[in-house]
Motif scaffolding. Sequence first.
Motif, short mmCIF file in Angstrom:
data_model
loop_
_atom_site.label_atom_id
_atom_site.label_comp_id
_atom_site.label_asym_id
_atom_site.label_seq_id
_atom_site.Cartn_x
_atom_site.Cartn_y
_atom_site.Cartn_z
N VAL A 47 0.84 -1.20 0.00
CA VAL A 47 0.00 0.00 0.00
C VAL A 47 0.87 1.26 0.00
O VAL A 47 0.60 2.22 -0.73
CB VAL A 47 -0.96 -0.01 1.21
CG1 VAL A 47 -1.67 1.33 1.35
CG2 VAL A 47 -1.99 -1.13 1.05
N ARG A 48 1.95 1.25 0.80
CA ARG A 48 2.87 2.41 0.78
C ARG A 48 3.47 2.60 -0.60
O ARG A 48 3.59 3.73 -1.10
CB ARG A 48 3.99 2.20 1.81
CG ARG A 48 3.58 2.40 3.25
CD ARG A 48 4.81 2.53 4.15
NE ARG A 48 5.67 1.36 4.09
CZ ARG A 48 5.51 0.27 4.83
NH1 ARG A 48 4.51 0.20 5.69
NH2 ARG A 48 6.36 -0.74 4.74
N LEU A 77 1.61 -4.73 -12.04
CA LEU A 77 2.01 -5.96 -11.39
C LEU A 77 1.42 -7.17 -12.10
O LEU A 77 0.26 -7.15 -12.53
CB LEU A 77 1.54 -5.98 -9.93
CG LEU A 77 2.12 -4.92 -8.99
CD1 LEU A 77 1.51 -5.07 -7.60
CD2 LEU A 77 3.63 -4.99 -8.94
N THR A 78 2.23 -8.21 -12.22
CA THR A 78 1.74 -9.53 -12.60
C THR A 78 1.94 -10.43 -11.39
O THR A 78 3.05 -10.53 -10.86
CB THR A 78 2.51 -10.09 -13.81
OG1 THR A 78 2.22 -9.29 -14.95
CG2 THR A 78 2.10 -11.53 -14.09
N LYS A 79 0.86 -11.04 -10.94
CA LYS A 79 0.94 -11.96 -9.81
C LYS A 79 0.36 -13.30 -10.22
O LYS A 79 -0.74 -13.37 -10.75
CB LYS A 79 0.18 -11.42 -8.60
CG LYS A 79 0.18 -12.36 -7.41
CD LYS A 79 -0.64 -11.80 -6.26
CE LYS A 79 -0.77 -12.81 -5.13
NZ LYS A 79 -1.56 -14.00 -5.53
N ILE A 106 -5.10 -3.74 -4.84
CA ILE A 106 -4.31 -2.98 -5.80
C ILE A 106 -5.20 -2.07 -6.64
O ILE A 106 -4.80 -0.96 -7.01
CB ILE A 106 -3.44 -3.90 -6.69
CG1 ILE A 106 -4.28 -4.81 -7.59
CG2 ILE A 106 -2.48 -4.71 -5.84
CD1 ILE A 106 -3.44 -5.53 -8.64
N ARG A 107 -6.43 -2.50 -6.92
CA ARG A 107 -7.36 -1.62 -7.63
C ARG A 107 -7.69 -0.40 -6.78
O ARG A 107 -7.77 0.73 -7.27
CB ARG A 107 -8.64 -2.39 -7.98
CG ARG A 107 -9.61 -1.59 -8.85
CD ARG A 107 -10.91 -2.33 -9.11
NE ARG A 107 -10.69 -3.65 -9.65
CZ ARG A 107 -11.02 -4.78 -9.02
NH1 ARG A 107 -11.58 -4.72 -7.83
NH2 ARG A 107 -10.82 -5.94 -9.57
N GLN A 108 -7.86 -0.61 -5.48
CA GLN A 108 -8.19 0.48 -4.56
C GLN A 108 -7.11 1.55 -4.56
O GLN A 108 -7.42 2.74 -4.44
CB GLN A 108 -8.35 -0.11 -3.16
CG GLN A 108 -8.69 0.89 -2.07
CD GLN A 108 -8.93 0.18 -0.73
OE1 GLN A 108 -8.98 -1.05 -0.66
NE2 GLN A 108 -9.07 0.94 0.33
N ARG A 156 -12.72 -4.07 -0.41
CA ARG A 156 -11.77 -2.98 -0.24
C ARG A 156 -11.10 -3.13 1.13
O ARG A 156 -11.68 -3.67 2.06
CB ARG A 156 -12.45 -1.60 -0.32
CG ARG A 156 -12.93 -1.20 -1.69
CD ARG A 156 -11.82 -1.01 -2.69
NE ARG A 156 -12.30 -0.47 -3.96
CZ ARG A 156 -12.82 -1.20 -4.96
NH1 ARG A 156 -12.92 -2.52 -4.83
NH2 ARG A 156 -13.22 -0.62 -6.07
N ARG A 157 -9.89 -2.59 1.21
CA ARG A 157 -9.14 -2.62 2.46
C ARG A 157 -9.61 -1.49 3.36
O ARG A 157 -9.76 -0.35 2.93
CB ARG A 157 -7.64 -2.47 2.15
CG ARG A 157 -6.71 -2.51 3.35
CD ARG A 157 -5.29 -2.41 2.83
NE ARG A 157 -4.29 -2.57 3.88
CZ ARG A 157 -3.65 -1.57 4.48
NH1 ARG A 157 -3.94 -0.32 4.13
NH2 ARG A 157 -2.75 -1.81 5.39
#
Length: 704
Positions: A235-236, A250-252, A281-283, A622-623
């Motif tokens: 997130v940072r 990113l590819t995960k 990651i979308r958030q 969402r986080r």
Amino acid sequence: MNLTDSSRTDAIQRMIHPRAIAVIGASADLSKVNGRPLKHLLDKGYTGRILPVNPKYREIAGLACYPDIASLPDGVDVAVVAVPASEVIASVEALGARGVPAAVVFSSGFGEMGAAGRALEQRLAAAAQRAGVLLCGPNCLGFINAFENVYATFSQYADGETGAGPIAFVTQSGAFGTAIAALVRQRGLGLGYFINTGNEAGLAFTELMLAVIEDPRIRVAAGYLEGLADGDGLVRLARRCRELGKPLVLTKVGRMAAGARAAASHTGALAVQDAVFDAVIRQYGVLRARNEEQMLDMLEALAQPRACAGFGLGIATQSGGAGVMMADRAEEVGLTVPALEAATQRRLAEFMPAFGAAGNPVDVTGQFVARPELLRESVIALLDDPQVHVAIVWLQLMTAHVDTLVAIFAEIQARTDKPFFVCWVAAPPAAPQRLRELGIAVYGAGERAVEAAAALARYHAGRPAAAQPTAAAAPCPPGLDPRRDGMVPSVQATAWLQAAGIPMAPVALARDGDAAVAAWRGCGRAVALKIESPDIAHKTEVGGVLLKLDDAAAVRAGVATLLANAARHAPGARIAGVLVQPMAEGHLELVVGVQRDPVFGAMVMVGSGGVLVEVLKDVAFRRAPFDVDTGLAMLDELRMGALLDGVRGQPAVDRRAVARLLSDLSRWAAATPRLAELDLNPVRVGPAGPVAVDCVMVLRDPQA
């Protein structure tokens, strides 16, 4: 010796931008793993000091060779460790004693080798921490800083031309990461940094990426992930990339492998690892690529300097069929193919042949070969239309016309300021390279070009990650020990959530039929009856819910029915009684919940409610904590979102009220670390707003 944040940052910078590099276990055979870093540093023109260490040699490739680490001169910034696994810990301890701040450990034989290797890796990490040495690795390929010709690597990628470019690439996989780097080189995009993190016994993916994105020469960041332990770090990283205006792609892998974890709540069952990762990651504005080719497509779009101000796609093509195909894909990935304004259509009609098409897609036909101005002016007119924010020009072959076409695209670029891509199918080999030298992204297939345009639009449309709202704790209700583990009784859970501002339907616990009738009279209207047990999470599965009971006899009989159903379907369950609750209004049912993810913490979910939530899987995560606008974005993602706006005579619901519920719940969940799972299902939504009518709350020790 624990490094402070500032000394840790300084050590990372010295590692990535070293003025002196030691190679521990260096070989005079420059084709070996422990010789290749020397070869690359010499061949690529590294201007700092190179200090090989090996008692077997007095010199290697004209460089003075040191017998041991203790003999090294002062000022070594990073050491490449290429010795057997059994010698790595002693080497790291010696580096710490000599004041070397960082080590890149090539050596394998650690966590990737099973239990014994994991134990050895833990000892290595502890030794490095005591010695004050930051580790990249072990079991890694090392890194490249192409701007300064730093090649602390034995990767095959370093064998070829590695000109610096605007992309920073950090990868957890060595071999697959090398393949991606080679693809970047094939396209001529240029890697400024290539870093393989290996087993991450010291430095992790996010910390290394945070270091290299600060370089002003980097415009785009890319990463390949196989796993993630530091959710806060990601997130940072995402927030910092947004602040710097640098897209992160990113590819995960492992998208489908996690499976649903055992959980008492629907939210827990649906919060599989990859769904949570994707939502977070979308958030925070990170783009995700399915595979290496899509990653490269996105990087090419994002590395070009032009921003995309919206989602309108203009298409110019010499094939009507290709235009239709791309228009179809555009709709699927969130782009629009807008009708052109009347002024644009009149402008196109001035030079378009009668058998062409002046709509969108614009079909310029094959006539542009004889009339180059047809293609040039059509694309410029298309880009000038205010509804078009990015354009794709599709053509094929044209081997005999490369010079003419490159000149046309160069002029289009000079006369416009919106991004446009060229999709050149079966292009002559020199054509893509020449266009990329002009800063124009080139693709070999129409759908790939459309997906890249969608990524560009999503990145520039994404709002900056808002400041995190304050987590808001609510007082624990009387009679509940907040240190307890397990399911919270419904009456107490409801009171706790009401104190946090969550709209909850009132509920009373009745021990027998008489108490239930009394509670029904107090409601003054029809009620629902529900079995209450700490051992029954989903009441409908045991016949534990009865609705719309509105006379004393029905309520009394309902209590007997619920107790009998529970005894038959869950004979071992502890029964606390029966819940009595006034029937709630609302024509739509949502599920809202919280699941505490081990990586990202409290995750809030909203989706289609009712008993089929795990079948429909129409949910968004969402986080926590987050704001109301983020809650609105969650509702926009739902397939059932159209129902919120009213269909078949039903009124629209107040989306903002639902989003406020989600935001308030997110702040409370973030401030309640013992909350492990929560389901509010259903949340009934009507003209008066949302109200939760059923609650499953589970507390658990965060350290468990």
